[in-house]
Design an enzyme around this catalytic site. Structure first.
Site, short mmCIF file in Angstrom:
data_model
loop_
_atom_site.label_atom_id
_atom_site.label_comp_id
_atom_site.label_asym_id
_atom_site.label_seq_id
_atom_site.Cartn_x
_atom_site.Cartn_y
_atom_site.Cartn_z
N HIS A 1 2.49 0.51 5.08
CA HIS A 1 1.27 0.66 5.39
C HIS A 1 0.89 0.02 6.80
O HIS A 1 0.44 -1.16 6.55
CB HIS A 1 0.38 0.08 4.33
CG HIS A 1 0.29 0.92 2.79
ND1 HIS A 1 -0.62 1.96 3.00
CD2 HIS A 1 1.23 1.00 1.94
CE1 HIS A 1 -0.20 2.38 1.71
NE2 HIS A 1 0.87 1.90 1.15
N GLU B 1 -1.49 -0.13 8.48
CA GLU B 1 -2.80 -0.38 8.55
C GLU B 1 -3.24 -1.94 8.10
O GLU B 1 -4.02 -2.30 8.78
CB GLU B 1 -3.82 0.56 7.82
CG GLU B 1 -3.76 0.47 6.22
CD GLU B 1 -2.49 1.34 5.92
OE1 GLU B 1 -1.64 1.77 6.39
OE2 GLU B 1 -2.81 1.76 4.47
N CYS C 1 2.28 5.93 3.85
CA CYS C 1 3.19 6.13 2.60
C CYS C 1 3.05 7.48 1.89
O CYS C 1 3.92 8.28 1.92
CB CYS C 1 2.20 4.98 1.59
SG CYS C 1 3.23 4.40 0.36
N1 GLN Z 1 2.26 7.09 -4.74
C1 GLN Z 1 3.38 6.80 -3.98
C2 GLN Z 1 4.41 5.91 -4.40
O1 GLN Z 1 4.28 4.99 -5.38
C3 GLN Z 1 2.68 6.24 -2.62
C4 GLN Z 1 1.93 5.11 -2.80
C5 GLN Z 1 1.12 4.77 -1.64
O2 GLN Z 1 0.81 5.61 -1.02
N2 GLN Z 1 0.76 3.49 -1.45
O3 GLN Z 1 5.25 5.74 -3.75
#
Ligand code: GLN
Length: 575
Positions: free
Chosen positions: A548, A550, A406
């Site tokens: 994600h 994970e 992410c």
């Molecule tokens: N801060 C980033 C976004 O909002 C990544 C979010 C995250 O890593 N879950 O896009």
């Protein structure tokens, strides 16, 4: 009337016999003794007995969901397929059950109160006085509904907090009336703790006896006591607890500290916990499924000390309060590493890398050389970002396997834009919306939400499809896993507000970065990677996902991208 066939008769008898069953799990004495793992483990065991189980977490806090909480406050925010942002326990539940859970399997006091108050405002209670009773009944209704939605045989419900907390009284009351409504279908379990004070050297059962009495004062009698302690509990103490709680000695289950959480079901099985639960719930005792053998093998394999150790650096910013916070903030990531390490036959040693250490002028990168793989997990905000970018650059240039999750994918794209394409000032709008090159920008609908201060549950959340390009590192990883669907589509969970700016995609691609996974309409970049190899512009593993992975890594089904990353890390350690 049509004569029923043999098959339909037997089906009917089974469903008649089996009304839905509920097990409430309540904490006694103190929190933090592994109630969630106990719940998950009973889920594993009952699943192995052939029952369909859903696990429900009931959190007493007033946040409507866990999404607005800082990870240092409450651990990792776990996202379900539906997009609901939940407590990290839900992650353990899914990992131990091996299947996805629904939004109905999670509730907070905030969610319940919000619903009841909104219903009252729209005359939903037809002029009645609305008080705590409606809150209690809404909880009962939701628990019954969750059982239906999941079409499960047994619901195991974990009530957050400990007996005696004023915050969870409504839930205790709901559990009490639940037994009244379904007298033959409810069992209660108390997860307690037996301390062994250092100066005495003797395990004390009194706090557990008191907790059982306190539970009884709510009108709830425990059918089982899970006796957590530093060592196995002996017969004498079992007898004391059994008599204080009016249960048989066999229903006091010894649950000593053990190294790996995946051994807990194996331990419970030794005390025939699942069989006893089935007995209390008047359910047929079935044989333990063969799949449990795979679980035992995995639980053993995960802690195999003979395996070669490889060292993985996890770069984050939640380290200054100690390792405890780290492991909670990135729980699913650490578990996903473990499963894939086992899958490729290594033992992963995790190192916490504080990104701020690399923000100084001329950072000392020598410590990074010891890692055979580096992960930058998800995150928010500005803190530690330049440090993360420096670490990513180092990993790319020194060809250390890198996996970005992410924010880790967004940052690797920014790093590439800055240092491989020469786009000075490449940045994300999350940090500086006026930067000269907004490589990562707001998703189209997000700007308005932020401007209106609508933060709760408004990110791009939950399961979305990604189409993979054939022949890429990602494609090859998924291809072997059985997770690749029709037309090369995969499904993964998301939680983000920003995305790779479509205006820069062509330049980045021309510059050598491969977007190997995109939303099916091609508009959203889901996976970025460098081609595999050792030549110019190639890398042993340099890959990031907007989603994600994970959240969908399971002990008996490790995530293919984590496995591909671990393979690359293993190869680096051999060469
Ligand atoms: N801060 C980033 C976004 O909002 C990544 C979010 C995250 O890593 N879950 O896009």
């Amino acid at each position: 009337m049509k004569k029923p066939t043999k098959r339909s008769i037997s089906k009917k008898t089974v469903s008649q016999k089996r009304s839905h069953k509920y097990i409430f799990v309540i904490g006694g004495v103190m929190s933090g003794v592994g109630k969630g793992i106990a719940v998950s483990s009973i889920g594993t065991l009952l699943t192995a007995k052939g029952y369909k189980v859903n696990l429900v977490k009931v959190d007493p806090y007033l946040n409507v969901d866990a999404g607005t909480m800082h990870p240092t406050e409450h651990g990792e925010v776990f996202v379900l397929n539906s997009g609901l942002e939940t407590d990290q326990d839900m992650g353990n539940y899914e990992r131990f059950l091996g299947h996805d859970l629904a939004s109905d399997d999670y509730m907070t006091s905030g969610m319940i109160y919000k619903h009841v108050i909104e219903k009252e405002r729209s005359l939903g209670y037809a002029g009645k006085c609305v008080d705590a009773e409606q809150i209690r009944d809404e909880i009962v209704h939701r628990l019954e509904h969750a059982a239906k939605v999941n079409k499960s045989d047994i619901s195991i419900i974990e009530i957050g907090g400990t007996i005696g907390d004023y915050q969870n009284v409504m839930f205790m009351e709901a559990a009490r009336v639940f037994k009244m409504y379904h007298p033959a279908d409810v069992a209660f379990m108390m997860v307690s703790y037996l301390p062994t004070p250092g100066n005495l050297g003797e395990m004390k059962s009194k706090p557990t006896q008191n907790a059982a009495r306190q539970l009884a004062s709510y009108g709830i009698n425990a059918d089982f006591i899970i006796a957590r302690a530093s060592s196995p509990i002996d017969k004498k103490r079992k007898e004391k607890i059994a008599s204080a709680c009016s249960i048989s000695v066999e229903r006091v289950i010894s649950a000593p500290d053990i190294k790996s959480i995946y051994d807990v079901p194996v331990n419970f099985e030794k005390d025939y916990l699942a069989e006893q639960v089935l007995e209390v719930l008047s359910l047929p005792k079935t044989r333990t499924d063969k799949s449990f053998k795979a679980w035992i093998k995995m639980a053993k394999g995960i802690k195999n000390h003979l395996h070669k150790e490889i060292h993985i650096g996890v770069v984050g910013k939640y380290f200054n309060t100690g390792d405890f916070i780290l492991s909670d903030a990135y729980l699913s990531v650490l578990e996903a590493i473990k499963f894939s390490a086992y899958a490729v036959g290594v033992k992963a040693v995790i190192h916490t890398v504080n990104s701020r250490d690399f923000e100084v002028k001329n950072p000392d990168y020598s410590s990074l050389g010891q890692y055979t793989g580096i992960i930058v997990p998800g995150g928010f905000g500005e803190t530690g970002i330049e440090g993360k970018l420096n670490v990513i650059r180092y990993a790319r240039e020194k060809k250390i396997p890198y996996f970005g999750l992410c924010y880790g994918m967004q940052l690797m794209t920014i790093e590439y834009a800055r240092n491989a394409l020469g786009l000075d000032g490449a940045q994300t709008a999350e940090i500086n919306p006026k930067a000269p090159h907004l490589i990562i920008d707001f998703m189209p609908d997000q700007k308005k939400k932020i401007a209106e201060g609508k933060y709760g549950g408004t990110m791009r959340l939950g399961l979305y499809p990604t189409k993979l390009s054939t022949g890429t590192v990602s494609y090859l990883a998924y291809e072997k896993s059985g997770r690749l669907g029709h037309s090369n589509i995969i499904q993964e969970r998301h939680r983000h507000r920003y995305e790779v700016n479509p205006k820069y995609v062509e330049r980045l691609e021309k510059g050598g970065l491969v977007f190997s996974g995109k939303s099916p309409d091609g508009s959203l970049m889901e996976i970025a990677e460098l081609p595999h190899g050792t030549g110019l512009g190639q890398h042993p593993f340099f890959l990031g996902t907007q989603f994600h992975p994970e959240f969908l890594a399971r002990p008996l089904s490790p995530h293919p991208l984590f496995t591909a990353f671990m393979k690359a890390a293993k190869n680096r350690s051999i060469s």
